[in-house]
Design a protein around this motif. Structure first.
Motif, PDB file in Angstrom:
ATOM      1  N   VAL A  35       0.832  -1.204   0.000  1.00  0.00           N
ATOM      2  CA  VAL A  35       0.000   0.000   0.000  1.00  0.00           C
ATOM      3  C   VAL A  35       0.867   1.254   0.000  1.00  0.00           C
ATOM      4  N   GLY A  36       1.898   1.280   0.853  1.00  0.00           N
ATOM      5  CA  GLY A  36       2.759   2.458   0.907  1.00  0.00           C
ATOM      6  C   GLY A  36       3.434   2.737  -0.424  1.00  0.00           C
ATOM      7  N   ASP A  37       3.928   1.688  -1.085  1.00  0.00           N
ATOM      8  CA  ASP A  37       4.586   1.855  -2.382  1.00  0.00           C
ATOM      9  C   ASP A  37       3.621   2.421  -3.416  1.00  0.00           C
ATOM     10  N   LEU A  38       2.426   1.868  -3.480  1.00  0.00           N
ATOM     11  CA  LEU A  38       1.479   2.280  -4.516  1.00  0.00           C
ATOM     12  C   LEU A  38       0.943   3.684  -4.279  1.00  0.00           C
ATOM     13  N   VAL A  39       0.711   4.049  -3.030  1.00  0.00           N
ATOM     14  CA  VAL A  39       0.228   5.405  -2.745  1.00  0.00           C
ATOM     15  C   VAL A  39       1.277   6.432  -3.144  1.00  0.00           C
ATOM     16  N   ARG A  40       2.528   6.149  -2.854  1.00  0.00           N
ATOM     17  CA  ARG A  40       3.605   7.065  -3.256  1.00  0.00           C
ATOM     18  C   ARG A  40       3.669   7.230  -4.772  1.00  0.00           C
ATOM     19  N   ARG A  41       3.243   6.204  -5.497  1.00  0.00           N
ATOM     20  CA  ARG A  41       3.296   6.248  -6.964  1.00  0.00           C
ATOM     21  C   ARG A  41       1.994   6.765  -7.568  1.00  0.00           C
ATOM     22  N   GLY A  42       1.067   7.187  -6.733  1.00  0.00           N
ATOM     23  CA  GLY A  42      -0.160   7.801  -7.226  1.00  0.00           C
ATOM     24  C   GLY A  42      -1.212   6.827  -7.707  1.00  0.00           C
ATOM     25  N   VAL A  43      -1.123   5.552  -7.308  1.00  0.00           N
ATOM     26  CA  VAL A  43      -2.123   4.558  -7.708  1.00  0.00           C
ATOM     27  C   VAL A  43      -3.385   4.766  -6.885  1.00  0.00           C
ATOM     28  N   ARG A  44      -4.533   4.681  -7.520  1.00  0.00           N
ATOM     29  CA  ARG A  44      -5.801   4.972  -6.844  1.00  0.00           C
ATOM     30  C   ARG A  44      -6.339   3.796  -6.035  1.00  0.00           C
ATOM     31  N   ALA A  45      -6.076   2.571  -6.473  1.00  0.00           N
ATOM     32  CA  ALA A  45      -6.677   1.424  -5.790  1.00  0.00           C
ATOM     33  C   ALA A  45      -5.853   0.168  -6.012  1.00  0.00           C
ATOM     34  N   LEU A  46      -6.018  -0.775  -5.090  1.00  0.00           N
ATOM     35  CA  LEU A  46      -5.424  -2.103  -5.187  1.00  0.00           C
ATOM     36  C   LEU A  46      -6.568  -3.109  -5.241  1.00  0.00           C
ATOM     37  N   GLU A  47      -6.533  -4.001  -6.225  1.00  0.00           N
ATOM     38  CA  GLU A  47      -7.576  -5.014  -6.339  1.00  0.00           C
ATOM     39  C   GLU A  47      -6.954  -6.406  -6.310  1.00  0.00           C
ATOM     40  N   ALA A  48      -7.777  -7.394  -6.014  1.00  0.00           N
ATOM     41  CA  ALA A  48      -7.320  -8.783  -5.964  1.00  0.00           C
ATOM     42  C   ALA A  48      -8.502  -9.700  -6.204  1.00  0.00           C
ATOM     43  N   PHE A  49      -8.226 -10.854  -6.778  1.00  0.00           N
ATOM     44  CA  PHE A  49      -9.234 -11.906  -6.873  1.00  0.00           C
ATOM     45  C   PHE A  49      -9.105 -12.763  -5.614  1.00  0.00           C
ATOM     46  N   GLY A  50     -10.186 -12.871  -4.867  1.00  0.00           N
ATOM     47  CA  GLY A  50     -10.163 -13.669  -3.654  1.00  0.00           C
ATOM     48  C   GLY A  50     -10.614 -15.093  -3.914  1.00  0.00           C
ATOM     49  N   ARG A  51     -10.224 -15.984  -3.011  1.00  0.00           N
ATOM     50  CA  ARG A  51     -10.622 -17.384  -3.077  1.00  0.00           C
ATOM     51  C   ARG A  51     -11.521 -17.685  -1.879  1.00  0.00           C
ATOM     52  N   THR A  52     -12.773 -18.061  -2.130  1.00  0.00           N
ATOM     53  CA  THR A  52     -13.691 -18.392  -1.046  1.00  0.00           C
ATOM     54  C   THR A  52     -13.508 -19.844  -0.610  1.00  0.00           C
ATOM     55  N   ALA A  53     -14.140 -20.192   0.490  1.00  0.00           N
ATOM     56  CA  ALA A  53     -14.075 -21.578   0.961  1.00  0.00           C
ATOM     57  C   ALA A  53     -14.705 -22.532  -0.049  1.00  0.00           C
ATOM     58  N   ASP A  54     -15.719 -22.066  -0.766  1.00  0.00           N
ATOM     59  CA  ASP A  54     -16.388 -22.928  -1.749  1.00  0.00           C
ATOM     60  C   ASP A  54     -15.486 -23.285  -2.927  1.00  0.00           C
ATOM     61  N   CYS A  87      -2.266 -20.372  -5.042  1.00  0.00           N
ATOM     62  CA  CYS A  87      -1.881 -19.143  -5.726  1.00  0.00           C
ATOM     63  C   CYS A  87      -2.933 -18.043  -5.746  1.00  0.00           C
ATOM     64  N   VAL A  88      -4.108 -18.293  -5.202  1.00  0.00           N
ATOM     65  CA  VAL A  88      -5.136 -17.249  -5.121  1.00  0.00           C
ATOM     66  C   VAL A  88      -5.329 -16.910  -3.645  1.00  0.00           C
ATOM     67  N   ILE A  89      -5.327 -15.616  -3.324  1.00  0.00           N
ATOM     68  CA  ILE A  89      -5.365 -15.159  -1.936  1.00  0.00           C
ATOM     69  C   ILE A  89      -6.735 -15.410  -1.321  1.00  0.00           C
ATOM     70  N   ASP A  90      -6.736 -15.844  -0.085  1.00  0.00           N
ATOM     71  CA  ASP A  90      -7.978 -16.104   0.640  1.00  0.00           C
ATOM     72  C   ASP A  90      -8.802 -14.825   0.766  1.00  0.00           C
ATOM     73  N   SER A  91     -10.073 -14.896   0.392  1.00  0.00           N
ATOM     74  CA  SER A  91     -10.913 -13.701   0.391  1.00  0.00           C
ATOM     75  C   SER A  91     -11.161 -13.169   1.802  1.00  0.00           C
ATOM     76  N   ASP A  92     -11.198 -14.050   2.804  1.00  0.00           N
ATOM     77  CA  ASP A  92     -11.408 -13.595   4.181  1.00  0.00           C
ATOM     78  C   ASP A  92     -10.251 -12.726   4.647  1.00  0.00           C
ATOM     79  N   PHE A  93      -9.024 -13.084   4.264  1.00  0.00           N
ATOM     80  CA  PHE A  93      -7.884 -12.242   4.621  1.00  0.00           C
ATOM     81  C   PHE A  93      -8.023 -10.854   3.994  1.00  0.00           C
ATOM     82  N   LEU A  94      -8.399 -10.821   2.725  1.00  0.00           N
ATOM     83  CA  LEU A  94      -8.543  -9.535   2.042  1.00  0.00           C
ATOM     84  C   LEU A  94      -9.610  -8.680   2.709  1.00  0.00           C
ATOM     85  N   LEU A  95     -10.711  -9.282   3.088  1.00  0.00           N
ATOM     86  CA  LEU A  95     -11.774  -8.540   3.779  1.00  0.00           C
ATOM     87  C   LEU A  95     -11.271  -8.000   5.115  1.00  0.00           C
ATOM     88  N   ASP A  96     -10.536  -8.811   5.855  1.00  0.00           N
ATOM     89  CA  ASP A  96      -9.989  -8.378   7.140  1.00  0.00           C
ATOM     90  C   ASP A  96      -9.010  -7.225   6.969  1.00  0.00           C
TER      91      ASP A  96
END
Length: 243
Positions: free
Chosen positions: A133-152, A181-190
């Motif tokens: 987050v710190g790196d991207l904000v310094r570079r003027g990026v507006r948002a960070l997105e990710a594809f989450g992996r649910t339990a299903d 290789c896909v990040i857990d969606s619960d972690f991203l929400l937290d």
């Protein structure tokens, strides 16, 4: 365990854990490869991808490494404790294959986040996120997105469950798979992400980085939010130095 988080550089490639060096789940489009999951040299493919992104866009990874007890410097052979990779979506072929694609035009895609120290995984993953987050904000990026992996998504290990439309997104490459290789969606929400494209298996989530407060306030707010969600003190003295 004292740790320092630094931008990943090509000369640090060998410090990455074996799976991180060989993982090309996001970096290659499986439809462009010969049939079968064998890759002659996945480490070469991963290093070539990193080199391309760094040359065209800049830093695309953060590395958590162990610090010596009496030395604030980090050597090139210091044990790797964790890593994070991120890049513009145009540089991530697999991103176009997910049902919740495309990634927003104003966002960078977080692809991978891994920790090699299970006992400190919670704190280290949030430190890595804060560094991204710190790196991207310094570079003027507006948002960070990710594809989450649910339990299903675990049920997709059964080929009979996978629909034809979803198959290109979940096909494995070597030892790379959805589970690894896909990040857990619960972690991203937290961590403060919100779902912007729902899906029973792979929702797309977004973390806003620009709120009109200036980059310093954004970084401080992101650090506070991530570290509060961990409910523990950062490993070492923070992302900038070792204790």
């Amino acid at each position: 365990m004292p740790a320092r988080i630094t931008p990943l550089r090509l000369e640090s490639f060998e410090q990455l854990p074996k799976h991180a060096r060989r993982c090309v789940f996001w970096e290659l489009d499986p439809s462009t490869l010969p049939r079968g999951d064998h890759l002659a040299d996945p480490e070469f493919e991963k290093e070539a991808w990193l080199s391309m992104v760094m040359l065209e866009w800049g830093s695309c990874g953060q590395l958590a490494v162990e610090c010596g007890a009496d030395d604030a410097a980090v050597s090139t052979d210091a044990p790797c404790l964790g890593y994070a990779f991120y890049a513009p979506p145009r540089a991530v072929p697999r991103a176009t294959l997910f049902p919740t694609a495309p990634v927003s035009a104003d966002a960078v895609l977080l692809t991978s986040l891994g920790v090699e120290a299970p006992a400190e995984a919670d704190g280290l993953t949030r430190q890595l996120m804060a560094a991204v987050v710190g790196d991207l904000v310094r570079r003027g990026v507006r948002a960070l997105e990710a594809f989450g992996r649910t339990a299903d998504a675990a049920e997709l290990s059964d080929p009979l469950v996978v629909s034809p439309g979803l198959r290109p997104a979940v096909v494995a490459l070597g030892d790379c798979s959805v589970e690894q290789c896909v990040i857990d969606s619960d972690f991203l929400l937290d961590a403060g992400f919100v779902v912007v494209a729902p899906d029973p298996y792979f929702p797309r989530l977004r973390l806003e980085l620009e709120q009109g407060l200036g980059w310093k306030a954004d970084v401080e707010a992101a650090l506070e939010r991530l570290l509060e969600s961990a409910q523990l003190r950062p490993v070492g003295a923070g992302a900038a130095s070792c204790a």
